[in-house]
Design an enzyme around this catalytic site. Structure first.
Site, PDB file in Angstrom:
ATOM      1  N   HIS A 165      -2.577   6.440   4.655  1.00 35.24           N
ATOM      2  CA  HIS A 165      -1.139   6.574   4.898  1.00 35.24           C
ATOM      3  C   HIS A 165      -0.663   7.938   4.383  1.00 35.24           C
ATOM      4  O   HIS A 165      -1.200   8.464   3.402  1.00 35.24           O
ATOM      5  CB  HIS A 165      -0.355   5.505   4.141  1.00 35.24           C
ATOM      6  CG  HIS A 165      -0.526   4.108   4.655  1.00 35.24           C
ATOM      7  ND1 HIS A 165      -1.195   3.782   5.813  1.00 35.24           N
ATOM      8  CD2 HIS A 165      -0.065   2.928   4.146  1.00 35.24           C
ATOM      9  CE1 HIS A 165      -1.155   2.465   5.985  1.00 35.24           C
ATOM     10  NE2 HIS A 165      -0.476   1.921   4.991  1.00 35.24           N
ATOM     11  N   CYS A 217       0.808  -1.225   0.000  1.00 33.79           N
ATOM     12  CA  CYS A 217       0.000   0.000   0.000  1.00 33.79           C
ATOM     13  C   CYS A 217       0.844   1.280   0.000  1.00 33.79           C
ATOM     14  O   CYS A 217       0.571   2.225  -0.752  1.00 33.79           O
ATOM     15  CB  CYS A 217      -0.958  -0.005   1.182  1.00 33.79           C
ATOM     16  SG  CYS A 217      -0.220  -0.563   2.720  1.00 33.79           S
TER      17      CYS A 217
HETATM   18  N1  NAP Z   1      -5.203  -3.217   5.391  1.00 36.67           N
HETATM   19  C1  NAP Z   1      -4.557  -2.585   4.449  1.00 36.67           C
HETATM   20  O1  NAP Z   1      -4.496  -1.345   4.439  1.00 36.67           O
HETATM   21  C2  NAP Z   1      -3.857  -3.342   3.347  1.00 36.67           C
HETATM   22  C3  NAP Z   1      -3.338  -2.610   2.288  1.00 36.67           C
HETATM   23  C4  NAP Z   1      -2.690  -3.280   1.242  1.00 36.67           C
HETATM   24  C5  NAP Z   1      -2.571  -4.645   1.284  1.00 36.67           C
HETATM   25  N2  NAP Z   1      -3.079  -5.345   2.340  1.00 36.67           N
HETATM   26  C6  NAP Z   1      -2.954  -6.812   2.301  1.00 36.67           C
HETATM   27  O2  NAP Z   1      -4.249  -7.334   1.999  1.00 36.67           O
HETATM   28  C7  NAP Z   1      -4.426  -8.596   2.645  1.00 36.67           C
HETATM   29  C8  NAP Z   1      -5.668  -8.511   3.525  1.00 36.67           C
HETATM   30  O3  NAP Z   1      -5.453  -7.529   4.521  1.00 36.67           O
HETATM   31  P1  NAP Z   1      -6.576  -6.971   5.488  1.00 36.67           P
HETATM   32  O4  NAP Z   1      -6.002  -5.740   6.035  1.00 36.67           O
HETATM   33  O5  NAP Z   1      -7.895  -6.938   4.803  1.00 36.67           O
HETATM   34  O6  NAP Z   1      -6.613  -8.100   6.626  1.00 36.67           O
HETATM   35  P2  NAP Z   1      -7.794  -8.503   7.642  1.00 36.67           P
HETATM   36  O7  NAP Z   1      -8.705  -7.366   7.877  1.00 36.67           O
HETATM   37  O8  NAP Z   1      -7.107  -9.123   8.801  1.00 36.67           O
HETATM   38  O9  NAP Z   1      -8.590  -9.638   6.820  1.00 36.67           O
HETATM   39  C9  NAP Z   1      -7.994 -10.896   6.512  1.00 36.67           C
HETATM   40  C10 NAP Z   1      -8.961 -11.727   5.690  1.00 36.67           C
HETATM   41  O10 NAP Z   1      -8.312 -12.987   5.393  1.00 36.67           O
HETATM   42  C11 NAP Z   1      -9.174 -14.038   5.816  1.00 36.67           C
HETATM   43  N3  NAP Z   1      -8.408 -15.202   6.274  1.00 36.67           N
HETATM   44  C12 NAP Z   1      -7.554 -15.265   7.322  1.00 36.67           C
HETATM   45  N4  NAP Z   1      -7.056 -16.531   7.437  1.00 36.67           N
HETATM   46  C13 NAP Z   1      -7.622 -17.249   6.450  1.00 36.67           C
HETATM   47  C14 NAP Z   1      -7.539 -18.606   6.051  1.00 36.67           C
HETATM   48  N5  NAP Z   1      -6.755 -19.480   6.693  1.00 36.67           N
HETATM   49  N6  NAP Z   1      -8.260 -19.012   4.981  1.00 36.67           N
HETATM   50  C15 NAP Z   1      -9.070 -18.127   4.320  1.00 36.67           C
HETATM   51  N7  NAP Z   1      -9.196 -16.830   4.650  1.00 36.67           N
HETATM   52  C16 NAP Z   1      -8.479 -16.396   5.706  1.00 36.67           C
HETATM   53  C17 NAP Z   1      -9.974 -13.460   6.952  1.00 36.67           C
HETATM   54  O11 NAP Z   1     -11.155 -14.239   7.136  1.00 36.67           O
HETATM   55  P3  NAP Z   1     -11.806 -14.465   8.615  1.00 36.67           P
HETATM   56  O12 NAP Z   1     -12.644 -13.237   8.869  1.00 36.67           O
HETATM   57  O13 NAP Z   1     -12.608 -15.697   8.422  1.00 36.67           O
HETATM   58  O14 NAP Z   1     -10.684 -14.613   9.576  1.00 36.67           O
HETATM   59  C18 NAP Z   1     -10.248 -12.067   6.421  1.00 36.67           C
HETATM   60  O15 NAP Z   1     -11.316 -12.101   5.480  1.00 36.67           O
HETATM   61  C19 NAP Z   1      -3.129  -8.865   3.414  1.00 36.67           C
HETATM   62  O16 NAP Z   1      -2.271  -9.651   2.618  1.00 36.67           O
HETATM   63  C20 NAP Z   1      -2.540  -7.475   3.602  1.00 36.67           C
HETATM   64  O17 NAP Z   1      -1.145  -7.490   3.741  1.00 36.67           O
HETATM   65  C21 NAP Z   1      -3.723  -4.725   3.362  1.00 36.67           C
END
Ligand code: NAP
Length: 336
Positions: A243, A129
């Site tokens: 950010h 990001c």
């Molecule tokens: N947040 C940001 O600003 C941002 C920006 C750029 C990139 N990212 C990237 O985007 C991705 C998601 O980030 P996020 O911030 O959205 O994280 P998050 O809010 O923690 O959400 C994680 C998601 O992954 C699912 N998950 C976790 N373990 C799993 C498993 N074993 N099998 C299937 N699904 C699973 C979760 O489902 P449950 O609800 O069932 O646990 C949830 O839907 C990450 O790789 C992160 O590095 C994030």
């Protein structure tokens, strides 16, 4: 445009939820939506176009008949499941770090290198990001003057650590306001409310964090500048969303502040907000829940050695939208 079956891997997380909204807002041709998550969320509804759609278990056979997968899960889940989706004929746009630096995986910011999408073999990676937010304004300046060095400090919002990060900052702010002890601060290393944490990810032997190295390694790949010199410091700040980055760019050729301002005003994905006389500059509160990268505080780098052309600016962008979901949906739009 024919309608597509679209799966979201990680549909319950902050990026997955934002993807649903972006697909809807941008009128993406979704014929069928397949929201996928962990066992914890099976049956839990997500809302799409006003209807509740229950989450399914993220497993290989869930990708049967899926055309496009938008990945919004952690690295290990992406690594385990996205190759299964590709085997079943889907094209994946992934937000995790898992595939970003693999040579046959395009790493794409559409405003910079949309042409790379065509070379995919089933997986296209969305960059980190902070890298996306920095490169949207840096790229048009590079095209004009030839970038040679990038010095970046990031001020990264709590929701960059996903839903657990977002929930934790809100909880800590409430504790602090109530005069109660904050206690355990997971997923952060320390209390974030009233604090700054100069560590995002683990440290390497040189003392840089994994988040800091992403700016160098992903930036070089996206801009096709394998020798680019990058120095980055990443800091977690007690901001809910968006950010911010302080960026100094050195160039091969002279470029004035006025030229740079004109270039940024015409650049896709950028909004110049820069009027010191009226204290107008980008701030994370203002850039949240929209897709542009706001740029301001544009000025000459007074410390540049004689003969070196160098500019400094400040930018802010919503890392859940342009830093993740919007960028992924933009890539998916190229696929259809
Ligand atoms: N947040 C940001 O600003 C941002 C920006 C750029 C990139 N990212 C990237 O985007 C991705 C998601 O980030 P996020 O911030 O959205 O994280 P998050 O809010 O923690 O959400 C994680 C998601 O992954 C699912 N998950 C976790 N373990 C799993 C498993 N074993 N099998 C299937 N699904 C699973 C979760 O489902 P449950 O609800 O069932 O646990 C949830 O839907 C990450 O790789 C992160 O590095 C994030």
């Amino acid at each position: 445009m024919s309608e597509k079956t679209v799966a979201i891997l990680g549909a319950t997380g902050v990026v997955g939820q934002q993807m649903l909204q972006c697909l809807e807002e941008r009128n993406f041709p979704v014929g069928r939506l397949v929201p996928l998550a962990s066992e914890r969320s099976v049956g839990k509804p997500v809302t799409f176009r006003g209807e509740d759609v229950p989450c399914q278990l993220a497993a290989a056979d869930a990708f049967e008949g899926v055309d496009i997968v938008l990945g919004a899960a952690d690295d290990a889940t992406a690594r385990a499941l996205l190759p299964e989706a590709v085997k079943r004929g889907a094209v994946c746009v992934d937000n995790s770090h898992a595939f970003r630096l693999e040579p046959d995986v395009p790493l794409v910011v559409p405003e910079v290198n949309a042409a790379d999408i065509a070379a995919h073999h089933g997986i296209i990676a969305n960059p980190n990001c902070a890298t996306i937010i920095g490169l949207v304004p840096v790229w048009p300046l590079h095209q004009a003057a030839g970038l040679t060095r990038l010095i970046v400090s990031t001020y990264q919002a709590a929701s960059g650590a996903g839903k657990p990060g977002l929930d934790e900052l809100v909880r800590e702010i409430r504790c602090v306001a109530a005069g109660e002890p904050v206690g355990e601060s997971a997923p952060f290393q320390y209390q974030l409310a009233e604090n700054l944490i100069p560590q995002i990810g683990g440290f390497n032997e040189e003392g840089y964090t994994s988040e800091e190295m992403k700016m160098q390694n992903e930036g070089r790949k996206i801009m096709h500048l394998p020798e680019l010199r990058v120095n980055c410091t990443c800091v977690r700040v007690p901001v809910v969303r968006s950010h911010s980055e302080s960026i100094t760019c050195e160039f091969e050729r002279p470029i004035s502040v006025d030229e740079a301002r004109a270039i940024l005003e015409a650049a896709p994905g950028v909004k110049v907000v820069d009027d010191p006389a009226t204290s107008r500059y980008p701030m994370p509160l203002e850039t949240s829940d929209q897709d542009l990268i706001y740029v301001g505080r544009l000025r000459r780098d007074l410390s540049a050695p004689e003969g070196v052309s160098s500019l400094t600016f400040w930018c802010c962008g919503d890392q859940i939208r342009k830093g993740a979901a919007t960028n992924a949906v933009q890539i998916a739009e190229y696929l259809v």
